[in-house]
Design a protein around this motif. Structure first.
Motif, mmCIF file in Angstrom:
data_model
loop_
_atom_site.group_PDB
_atom_site.id
_atom_site.type_symbol
_atom_site.label_atom_id
_atom_site.label_comp_id
_atom_site.label_asym_id
_atom_site.label_seq_id
_atom_site.Cartn_x
_atom_site.Cartn_y
_atom_site.Cartn_z
ATOM 1 N N ASN A 223 6.180 14.982 6.233
ATOM 2 C CA ASN A 223 7.414 15.501 5.920
ATOM 3 C C ASN A 223 8.243 16.932 5.295
ATOM 4 O O ASN A 223 8.994 17.440 6.044
ATOM 5 N N TYR A 224 8.249 16.415 4.149
ATOM 6 C CA TYR A 224 9.003 17.388 2.908
ATOM 7 C C TYR A 224 8.041 18.777 3.193
ATOM 8 O O TYR A 224 8.800 19.303 3.574
ATOM 9 N N PHE B 13 12.013 8.351 10.203
ATOM 10 C CA PHE B 13 11.645 9.485 10.237
ATOM 11 C C PHE B 13 12.022 10.401 12.084
ATOM 12 O O PHE B 13 11.930 9.356 12.870
ATOM 13 N N THR B 14 12.627 11.615 11.873
ATOM 14 C CA THR B 14 13.498 11.435 13.552
ATOM 15 C C THR B 14 11.776 12.633 13.632
ATOM 16 O O THR B 14 11.514 11.888 14.721
ATOM 17 N N LYS C 44 1.044 -1.443 0.154
ATOM 18 C CA LYS C 44 0.214 0.111 -0.329
ATOM 19 C C LYS C 44 0.922 1.369 -0.162
ATOM 20 O O LYS C 44 0.372 2.139 -0.146
ATOM 21 N N GLY C 45 1.659 1.174 0.623
ATOM 22 C CA GLY C 45 2.811 1.894 0.278
ATOM 23 C C GLY C 45 3.188 3.552 1.387
ATOM 24 O O GLY C 45 3.166 4.286 0.263
ATOM 25 N N LEU C 46 2.736 2.855 2.425
ATOM 26 C CA LEU C 46 2.260 4.537 2.835
ATOM 27 C C LEU C 46 3.916 5.366 3.073
ATOM 28 O O LEU C 46 3.413 6.550 3.080
ATOM 29 N N GLU C 47 4.556 4.921 2.896
ATOM 30 C CA GLU C 47 6.025 5.430 3.548
ATOM 31 C C GLU C 47 6.397 7.101 2.246
ATOM 32 O O GLU C 47 6.716 7.540 3.025
ATOM 33 N N ASP C 48 5.656 6.376 0.996
ATOM 34 C CA ASP C 48 6.017 7.342 0.104
ATOM 35 C C ASP C 48 4.690 8.414 0.522
ATOM 36 O O ASP C 48 5.713 10.085 0.718
ATOM 37 N N ALA C 49 3.790 8.774 0.871
ATOM 38 C CA ALA C 49 2.544 9.818 1.565
ATOM 39 C C ALA C 49 3.534 10.298 2.737
ATOM 40 O O ALA C 49 3.875 11.036 3.112
ATOM 41 N N VAL C 50 4.315 9.118 3.261
ATOM 42 C CA VAL C 50 4.892 9.711 5.103
ATOM 43 C C VAL C 50 5.733 10.940 4.452
ATOM 44 O O VAL C 50 6.121 11.990 5.359
ATOM 45 N N LYS C 51 6.194 10.549 3.473
ATOM 46 C CA LYS C 51 8.040 11.470 2.948
ATOM 47 C C LYS C 51 7.302 12.911 2.389
ATOM 48 O O LYS C 51 7.979 13.769 2.288
ATOM 49 N N VAL C 52 6.384 13.040 2.030
ATOM 50 C CA VAL C 52 4.971 14.044 1.092
ATOM 51 C C VAL C 52 5.055 15.131 2.337
ATOM 52 O O VAL C 52 5.922 15.828 2.690
ATOM 53 N N PHE D 149 -5.659 -1.135 9.365
ATOM 54 C CA PHE D 149 -5.479 -2.518 9.776
ATOM 55 C C PHE D 149 -4.145 -2.237 9.647
ATOM 56 O O PHE D 149 -3.838 -2.122 8.999
ATOM 57 N N ILE D 150 -3.808 -2.015 11.011
ATOM 58 C CA ILE D 150 -1.804 -2.787 11.126
ATOM 59 C C ILE D 150 -1.667 -3.806 11.227
ATOM 60 O O ILE D 150 -1.766 -4.375 11.551
ATOM 61 N N GLU D 151 -1.662 -4.217 9.502
ATOM 62 C CA GLU D 151 -1.748 -6.013 9.628
ATOM 63 C C GLU D 151 -0.408 -5.698 9.519
ATOM 64 O O GLU D 151 0.341 -7.863 9.621
ATOM 65 N N ASP D 152 1.230 -5.421 9.180
ATOM 66 C CA ASP D 152 2.067 -5.866 8.846
ATOM 67 C C ASP D 152 3.010 -4.344 9.997
ATOM 68 O O ASP D 152 3.533 -3.366 9.523
ATOM 69 N N LYS D 153 2.618 -4.885 11.064
ATOM 70 C CA LYS D 153 3.648 -3.969 12.125
ATOM 71 C C LYS D 153 5.744 -3.874 12.193
ATOM 72 O O LYS D 153 6.074 -2.430 12.366
ATOM 73 N N LYS D 154 5.392 -4.365 11.261
ATOM 74 C CA LYS D 154 7.058 -4.586 11.509
ATOM 75 C C LYS D 154 7.500 -3.112 10.817
ATOM 76 O O LYS D 154 8.247 -2.517 10.435
ATOM 77 N N TYR D 155 6.624 -3.482 9.437
ATOM 78 C CA TYR D 155 6.695 -2.131 8.190
ATOM 79 C C TYR D 155 6.146 -1.012 9.189
ATOM 80 O O TYR D 155 6.437 -0.078 8.140
ATOM 81 N N ALA D 156 5.382 -1.168 9.944
ATOM 82 C CA ALA D 156 4.825 0.512 10.584
ATOM 83 C C ALA D 156 6.061 0.687 10.859
ATOM 84 O O ALA D 156 6.111 2.230 10.731
ATOM 85 N N PHE D 157 6.607 0.165 11.557
ATOM 86 C CA PHE D 157 7.599 0.252 12.783
ATOM 87 C C PHE D 157 8.597 0.866 12.248
ATOM 88 O O PHE D 157 9.328 2.183 12.074
ATOM 89 N N GLU D 158 9.094 0.697 11.019
ATOM 90 C CA GLU D 158 10.024 0.842 10.025
ATOM 91 C C GLU D 158 9.666 2.306 9.322
ATOM 92 O O GLU D 158 10.324 3.339 9.461
ATOM 93 N N ILE D 159 8.614 2.537 9.126
ATOM 94 C CA ILE D 159 8.189 3.690 8.069
ATOM 95 C C ILE D 159 8.331 4.842 9.601
ATOM 96 O O ILE D 159 9.363 5.673 9.283
ATOM 97 N N GLU D 160 8.058 4.664 10.545
ATOM 98 C CA GLU D 160 7.722 5.102 11.632
ATOM 99 C C GLU D 160 9.238 5.988 12.362
ATOM 100 O O GLU D 160 9.847 7.212 12.618
ATOM 101 N N ASN D 161 10.113 4.637 11.753
ATOM 102 C CA ASN D 161 11.287 5.211 12.401
ATOM 103 C C ASN D 161 12.539 5.505 12.151
ATOM 104 O O ASN D 161 13.931 5.899 11.502
#
Ligand code: HBI
Length: 369
Positions: free
Chosen positions: A215-216, A240-241, A205-213, A226-238
């Motif tokens: 953030n910019y 970014f400062t 679903k590519g959430l990280e790209d929207a977070v980059k927008v 629904f947080i299906e992939d907790k590891k993926y969500a955790f990696e995105i959060e971490n």
């Protein structure tokens, strides 16, 4: 023209009960379609896993709940994996119930992305129609869908053209789109709200790209799903400062639409051939324009510059540029598009046409024999 009342059996996805959120977009499709078909006067029997619940009742609707172990989701399996049937699996039990009562019905509509119901179509005990809910996720599914397309081309339908292109079909695909109960979505004209993102939280679903927008632009990003992939969500959060994401969870439609409607834009970043893109239509139903990668279903739902912007897949710069211009989109256009193309009434009419085509075609074939 008043179509003949149909007695229909609808069979839900076996990967989780209706309301659990595990079925993703299929849950919304089933609930919306039942309401739309009842509005057209058809009689429905819904067969679904124990625990399923619908937000409405009707004397034209009977629900039969079946207990059993969830079917493993194809999204957690590999393309070449075999079909797995768990001990005490709910999938075979759902279809035993269908077979037991099918001769009282005009047709069965299957919503499961599973091999068993497709294979049962060949046995011809009953007229099973399949609304295929995903792009190609499995070799054995692609194979059986292609086989049914050659044997019963009128008994398959897809949400979008791009989704259907994943499959080798004998005839032009039947496209029925999707449908939403417009009474559940309130139009919000606010143009200065936050940015939003919604969907199952998983890599495709590519959430990280929207977070980059966000953030910019130095903003928060409101995230529902629904947080299906907790590891993926955790990696995105971490990665970014600052804390960019405001997690809003998987909400029932009434709360989701109320919060979503406050956004000035929804960013949609599919990394797979998204079959449709429910959240895009839900946002537009609330007047929220959508910025989406031109990939899969979203490319057929967004009219660039009218109800949102289409961006080349994975083009973060393009997302940022579109976000900066989102005020050019009239929010009323977004609502109007959904009323015209994706209300549950319009969707139910398309499904009714599909069924009648399939049923009449079958009858005409009998006449030809
Ligand atoms: N996997 N086995 C299986 N069966 C389904 O019906 C199914 C699935 N994975 C995902 C899914 N359905 C839905 O979430 C999507 O079709 C939207």
């Amino acid at each position: 023209m008043i179509n003949k009342q149909l007695k229909l059996i609808l069979v839900s996805t076996p990967i989780g009960y209706l309301g659990s959120g595990k079925g993703g977009g299929v849950e919304l499709t089933i609930v919306s379609l039942i309401k739309g078909l009842i509005y057209l006067g058809h009689e429905i029997i819904l067969i679904a896993p124990k625990g399923s619940k619908l937000p409405f009742e009707s004397e034209l609707l009977e629900i039969r709940l079946i207990d059993g172990i969830d079917q493993p989701s194809w999204q957690h399996l590999k393309k070449k994996d075999p079909v797995l049937i768990p001990f005490n699996g709910v999938l075979p039990k759902l279809w035993e119930e269908v077979i037991n009562i099918a001769n009282e019905s005009d047709a069965v509509i299957n919503f499961a992305y599973d091999w068993l119901p497709l294979w049962l179509t060949k046995i011809q005990l009953i007229k099973i129609f399949h609304l295929i809910s995903m792009g190609d996720e499995s070799l054995i599914m692609k194979d059986i869908i292609s086989e049914i397309s050659h044997l019963f081309p009128f008994q398959l339908a897809f949400h979008t053209k791009s989704q259907s292109k994943d499959y080798s079909l004998k005839t032009d695909p039947i496209i029925v789109g999707n449908g939403f109960d417009m009474e559940n979505y309130l139009f919000n004209e606010n143009v200065n709200g936050p940015l939003g993102w919604a969907g199952r939280i998983a890599p495709e679903k590519g959430l990280e790209d929207a977070v980059k927008v966000a953030n910019y632009l130095g903003e928060k990003l409101l995230v529902w799903g629904f947080i299906e992939d907790k590891k993926y969500a955790f990696e995105i959060e971490n990665s970014f400062t600052k804390e960019i994401i405001e997690w809003r969870g998987f909400l029932p439609t009434d709360k989701f639409q109320e919060q979503l409607g406050r956004c000035r834009a929804l960013i949609n970043t599919p990394k797979w051939n998204e079959a449709y893109g429910n959240v895009i239509v839900e946002a537009m139903a609330c007047g929220v324009p959508v910025i989406a990668y031109d990939l899969g279903g979203p490319g057929e739902l967004i009219e660039d510059g009218v109800n949102g912007f289409l961006v080349k897949p994975n083009d973060i710069e393009g997302l940022i540029k579109a976000t900066k211009s989102i005020s050019e989109i009239k929010r009323q256009n977004c609502r109007n598009w959904v009323e015209k193309k994706a209300s549950n009434k319009v969707f139910a009419e398309r499904v009714e046409n599909w069924l009648n085509k399939g049923l009449n075609k079958k009858i005409s074939e009998d006449i030809q024999d």
